[in-house]
Design an enzyme around this catalytic site. Structure first.
Site, PDB file in Angstrom:
ATOM      1  N   GLY A 126      -3.408   1.253   7.280  1.00  0.00           N
ATOM      2  CA  GLY A 126      -2.186   1.067   6.597  1.00  0.00           C
ATOM      3  C   GLY A 126      -2.396   1.555   4.925  1.00  0.00           C
ATOM      4  O   GLY A 126      -3.493   2.117   4.568  1.00  0.00           O
ATOM      5  N   GLY A 127      -1.417   1.214   4.127  1.00  0.00           N
ATOM      6  CA  GLY A 127      -1.383   1.690   2.855  1.00  0.00           C
ATOM      7  C   GLY A 127      -2.474   1.368   2.103  1.00  0.00           C
ATOM      8  O   GLY A 127      -2.992   1.849   0.974  1.00  0.00           O
ATOM      9  N   MET A 128      -2.910  -0.126   2.192  1.00  0.00           N
ATOM     10  CA  MET A 128      -3.895  -0.573   1.281  1.00  0.00           C
ATOM     11  C   MET A 128      -5.304  -0.704   1.869  1.00  0.00           C
ATOM     12  O   MET A 128      -6.241  -0.981   1.140  1.00  0.00           O
ATOM     13  CB  MET A 128      -3.363  -2.000   1.188  1.00  0.00           C
ATOM     14  CG  MET A 128      -2.053  -2.274   0.071  1.00  0.00           C
ATOM     15  SD  MET A 128      -2.034  -3.954  -0.517  1.00  0.00           S
ATOM     16  CE  MET A 128      -3.273  -4.120  -1.644  1.00  0.00           C
ATOM     17  N   GLY A 129      -5.207  -0.406   3.274  1.00  0.00           N
ATOM     18  CA  GLY A 129      -6.569  -0.433   3.837  1.00  0.00           C
ATOM     19  C   GLY A 129      -6.711  -0.237   5.361  1.00  0.00           C
ATOM     20  O   GLY A 129      -5.642   0.131   5.854  1.00  0.00           O
TER      21      GLY A 129
ATOM     22  N   VAL B 214      -8.635  -1.549   8.796  1.00  0.00           N
ATOM     23  CA  VAL B 214      -8.851  -2.801   9.597  1.00  0.00           C
ATOM     24  C   VAL B 214      -9.885  -2.511  10.764  1.00  0.00           C
ATOM     25  O   VAL B 214      -9.534  -1.807  11.587  1.00  0.00           O
ATOM     26  CB  VAL B 214      -7.789  -3.816  10.013  1.00  0.00           C
ATOM     27  CG1 VAL B 214      -8.582  -5.001  10.514  1.00  0.00           C
ATOM     28  CG2 VAL B 214      -6.995  -4.082   8.756  1.00  0.00           C
TER      29      VAL B 214
ATOM     30  N   LYS C  89     -11.238  -5.888   6.794  1.00  0.00           N
ATOM     31  CA  LYS C  89     -10.291  -5.031   6.151  1.00  0.00           C
ATOM     32  C   LYS C  89     -11.039  -4.234   4.965  1.00  0.00           C
ATOM     33  O   LYS C  89     -11.413  -4.995   3.887  1.00  0.00           O
ATOM     34  CB  LYS C  89      -9.260  -5.795   5.473  1.00  0.00           C
ATOM     35  CG  LYS C  89      -8.134  -4.998   5.056  1.00  0.00           C
ATOM     36  CD  LYS C  89      -6.996  -5.639   4.609  1.00  0.00           C
ATOM     37  CE  LYS C  89      -5.746  -4.829   4.143  1.00  0.00           C
ATOM     38  NZ  LYS C  89      -4.557  -5.685   3.812  1.00  0.00           N
TER      39      LYS C  89
ATOM     40  N   ASP D 114       5.792  -9.958   1.689  1.00  0.00           N
ATOM     41  CA  ASP D 114       6.076  -8.767   2.734  1.00  0.00           C
ATOM     42  C   ASP D 114       6.086  -9.219   4.269  1.00  0.00           C
ATOM     43  O   ASP D 114       5.215  -8.660   5.066  1.00  0.00           O
ATOM     44  CB  ASP D 114       4.728  -7.649   2.277  1.00  0.00           C
ATOM     45  CG  ASP D 114       5.007  -6.432   3.140  1.00  0.00           C
ATOM     46  OD1 ASP D 114       6.061  -6.162   3.223  1.00  0.00           O
ATOM     47  OD2 ASP D 114       4.008  -5.417   3.490  1.00  0.00           O
TER      48      ASP D 114
END
Length: 518
Positions: free
Chosen positions: A35-38, A40, A55, A152
């Site tokens: 995803g955009g932040m990390g 997994v 993550k 979110d």
């Protein structure tokens, strides 16, 4: 635990990551999602000998002030989730620093996201949706009691355990009431179509904002389509802020609950307690859930984007206007001068306008296809019709009922259930992909029975009678194509119907969706 920002991707290998040992304890295996932040990872806790999800945050622990802010955001994310022990909130076990970056160690949820489940199997029933909604509502109540906002909530951030229960995940943009404001001024973080109007408008957010996102999530998984999704980002922002949701008839008794949760003003939305009572009624099979919800009193509409007395530009297009007003106009007025002392809600409206302008500038710089007028023309929403079709192995080409296909339509077919065989005495049952090479070769003596010679026996085939040259397509578990002409959609097993189906057996169930762009 899978990534909340993307589809479930169990089993994807990384040549440069699998086998790494993080913090001397967590052994990485395969990637579950990105995803955009990390990213997994599926991993193993060697100290406690248990599977976990790890993550890997896409930020370094050193760097400039922006990096330090993101690190603090991550620490607060882990703290936010760890302080909410709840069966429907993902468990956080550890937060470690390794390889110059942060890693959050979480409960491993062995199941897909709601978004993946929707894409693979289609919409849920109102009763099933209400049951999951109750679980997510209880999770949010626990989150809010801890002084945290999720911010979110969306189908991709809800995972399904093996027993079918829901788990709320990915608090990557959560804000704590005892911490700093974690976004820069004007920054919109999250998925726009699931973002409450007050967030889009730059107004104050609270627990009611998460409940709005829950309503949008339930509407999507039950109705099959997001009620505010539009072809372009500015149009989605406008729909969230001003337009009524596009709700499917599939919602049935769930519709009054969704409509109440999606009211534009936070003050007009039902409380968590009222929402719980209404969802209980739907889950139990009752049709009067709407009677348990308070009616809006003075339903306040959001102000239109500020269009002050300034430069006037002429255009024959439709501009961004509040829902309920006539949008057909040939004059748009925009201003580069601020209005004196605007209220907080009008500042939110102006913020939305500049977000739309900024998005338009970006699109123009990349594609060169948008004309910047300060507002953006809206397109009509695509219309999708979905049906389920039983395809028999003992019959030839079978018309898909309930859908009409026109030139330019997007046609999607997904396998739902069932098996069939082209020789129930000698060969086993198979699915829509047909037989493997060995079995297919063993039937080579009957190869003249194939409708599509290049496809194996037992494969599900599709054709659009009316297309030029009528191409025959192999469907498999899923097929999407754009119709080259008007026609009738037909499905069949790869076995000639007139003379070869006497020994066939079985039926497949397919979900068929046709999307038409007006």
């Amino acid at each position: 635990m899978t990534s909340g920002d993307g589809d479930h991707q169990a089993g994807i290998r990384s040549e440069h990551g699998s086998g790494r040992l993080i913090s001397g304890r967590y052994l990485l295996h395969d990637i579950l999602g990105r995803g955009g932040m990390g990213t997994v990872w599926r991993a193993h806790d060697q100290l406690l000998d248990r599977p976990v999800a790890v993550k890997e945050l896409h930020i370094l622990t050193h760097g400039d002030e922006e990096h330090r802010i993101r690190v603090r955001r991550t620490i607060r994310e882990a703290r936010a989730v760890a302080r909410v022990p709840h069966p429907h909130v993902v468990g956080v076990h550890d937060l470690v620093e390794s390889e110059d970056r942060l890693w959050i160690v979480m409960e491993l949820v062995q199941g897909p996201s709601l978004a993946h489940h929707l894409a693979e199997y289609g919409p849920l029933t109102p009763q099933h949706t209400a049951s999951l909604g109750l679980q997510l509502l209880d999770a949010l109540v626990a989150v809010h009691a801890a002084g945290t906002l999720h911010r979110d909530v969306k189908p991709a951030n809800v995972l399904l355990r093996r027993d079918g229960s829901a788990v709320l995940t990915d608090f990557g943009i959560a804000v704590l009431d005892d911490g700093e404001f974690l976004t820069t001024t004007g920054e919109l973080i999250g998925s726009l179509e699931f973002m409450a109007p007050e967030r889009v408008m730059g107004a104050e957010v609270g627990p009611a904002s998460d409940l709005w996102s829950l309503g949008a999530t339930l509407a999507t998984v039950c109705g099959g389509l997001s009620p505010f999704r539009r072809p372009a980002r500015p149009a989605t922002l406008h729909a969230v802020a001003y337009q009524e949701p596009a709700l499917s008839e599939r919602l049935g008794p769930l519709r009054p609950v969704i409509e109440a949760l999606l009211r534009k003003s936070p003050d007009e939305r039902p409380t968590a307690a009222s929402t719980r009572d209404a969802l209980h009624r739907v889950a139990a099979g009752h049709s009067d859930a709407g009677a348990l919800l308070p009616s809006p009193t003075a339903h306040a509409s959001w102000p239109a984007p500020l269009l002050a007395d300034a430069d006037t530009m002429t255009s024959g297009r439709q501009g961004l206007v509040p829902a309920g007003q006539n949008g057909q106009t040939s004059v748009h007025t925009t201003s580069l001068r601020p209005t004196p002392q605007p209220s907080s809600r009008h500042r939110g409206a102006k913020r939305l306008l500049w977000a739309l302008v900024g998005t338009t500038v970006l699109a123009a710089g990349v594609g060169g296809g948008l004309f910047l007028t300060g507002v953006l023309p809206l397109k009509k929403d695509p219309v999708t019709t979905t049906t389920r079709q039983a395809v028999k192995s003992t019959t030839g080409w079978q018309r898909v009922t309930g859908v009409t296909v026109r030139q330019g339509d997007k046609v999607t077919m997904r396998f739902v259930s069932g098996q069939w065989t082209v020789d129930h005495v000698n060969v086993p049952m198979t699915g829509p992909a047909g037989y493997n090479a060995a079995i297919d070769q063993s039937l080579d003596g009957a190869k003249d029975c194939k409708i599509k010679p290049a496809a194996p026996f037992g494969a599900l085939l599709a054709r659009l009678a009316g297309e030029k040259n009528v191409p025959i397509r192999s469907v498999g578990r899923k097929l999407t194509f754009k119709a080259a002409g008007n026609g009738t959609l037909q499905l069949a097993i790869n076995d000639e119907a007139d003379r070869c189906v006497q020994d066939n057996k079985g039926t497949l169930t397919m979900q068929v969706s046709v999307t038409h762009q007006p």
